[in-house]
Design a protein around this motif. Structure first.
Motif, PDB file in Angstrom:
ATOM      1  N   THR A  57       0.820  -1.200   0.000  1.00 20.91           N
ATOM      2  CA  THR A  57       0.000   0.000   0.000  1.00 20.91           C
ATOM      3  C   THR A  57       0.861   1.259   0.000  1.00 20.91           C
ATOM      4  O   THR A  57       1.865   1.326   0.675  1.00 20.91           O
ATOM      5  N   MET A  58       0.457   2.239  -0.794  1.00 20.79           N
ATOM      6  CA  MET A  58       1.097   3.550  -0.772  1.00 20.79           C
ATOM      7  C   MET A  58       0.046   4.571  -0.351  1.00 20.79           C
ATOM      8  O   MET A  58      -1.075   4.549  -0.855  1.00 20.79           O
ATOM      9  N   ILE A  59       0.411   5.441   0.570  1.00 23.24           N
ATOM     10  CA  ILE A  59      -0.470   6.534   0.970  1.00 23.24           C
ATOM     11  C   ILE A  59       0.293   7.841   0.788  1.00 23.24           C
ATOM     12  O   ILE A  59       1.524   7.850   0.782  1.00 23.24           O
ATOM     13  N   ARG A  60      -0.439   8.916   0.624  1.00 25.28           N
ATOM     14  CA  ARG A  60       0.175  10.236   0.498  1.00 25.28           C
ATOM     15  C   ARG A  60      -0.141  11.065   1.726  1.00 25.28           C
ATOM     16  O   ARG A  60      -1.267  11.039   2.228  1.00 25.28           O
ATOM     17  N   ARG A  61       0.861  11.810   2.149  1.00 24.33           N
ATOM     18  CA  ARG A  61       0.680  12.760   3.242  1.00 24.33           C
ATOM     19  C   ARG A  61       1.347  14.065   2.832  1.00 24.33           C
ATOM     20  O   ARG A  61       2.463  14.059   2.291  1.00 24.33           O
ATOM     21  N   ASN A  62       0.678  15.168   3.076  1.00 24.60           N
ATOM     22  CA  ASN A  62       1.282  16.473   2.812  1.00 24.60           C
ATOM     23  C   ASN A  62       2.448  16.698   3.760  1.00 24.60           C
ATOM     24  O   ASN A  62       2.482  16.143   4.865  1.00 24.60           O
TER      25      ASN A  62
END
Length: 127
Positions: free
Chosen positions: A111-116
């Protein structure tokens, strides 16, 4: 059928500095690299190592990455993507065990998630 244009929010990813987390790595976007460059005056390619920091703010865990030009204790190597002989503007920190320990097992493999991210001083981006 009537089509409606979807408005693009600066927080949707393309216009915001972010990090992709997962598969045992942190991958900082071109906008994150530019944020660091603008704040420090250094070219992102000068950063060769990084340290991961954790802290607590208002009862919640905070995570930041400090970028370094030279190796220091507990540093991880920073790499850059190369395509067709050109370096792509991104910074990658790869360490499956560390990423899993800091961000949780769900982001260690598939899984890849994005965070600012935001610049918080001293060559450091907060996730």
């Amino acid at each position: 059928m009537e089509w409606n244009l979807v408005k693009i929010d600066s927080q949707d990813g393309k216009n915001a500095p972010f990090v992709s987390i997962g598969r045992g790595k942190l991958e900082f976007s071109a906008k994150a690299c530019k944020l660091l460059e603008d704040a420090t005056g250094r070219n992102f390619l000068e950063y060769k190592y990084a340290q991961i920091y954790t802290g607590t703010e208002k009862g919640k865990v905070a995570i930041a990455v400090k970028f370094l030009t030279e190796y220091k204790e507990d540093s991880l190597e920073v790499t850059h993507k190369v395509a067709k002989g050109s370096t792509i503007t991104s910074m990658i920190i790869q360490s499956k065990g560390t990423i899993q320990r800091v961000f949780g097992a769900i982001n260690a493999n598939d899984t890849m998630i994005r965070r600012n991210v935001e610049f918080v001083g001293e060559d450091m981006l907060r996730i």
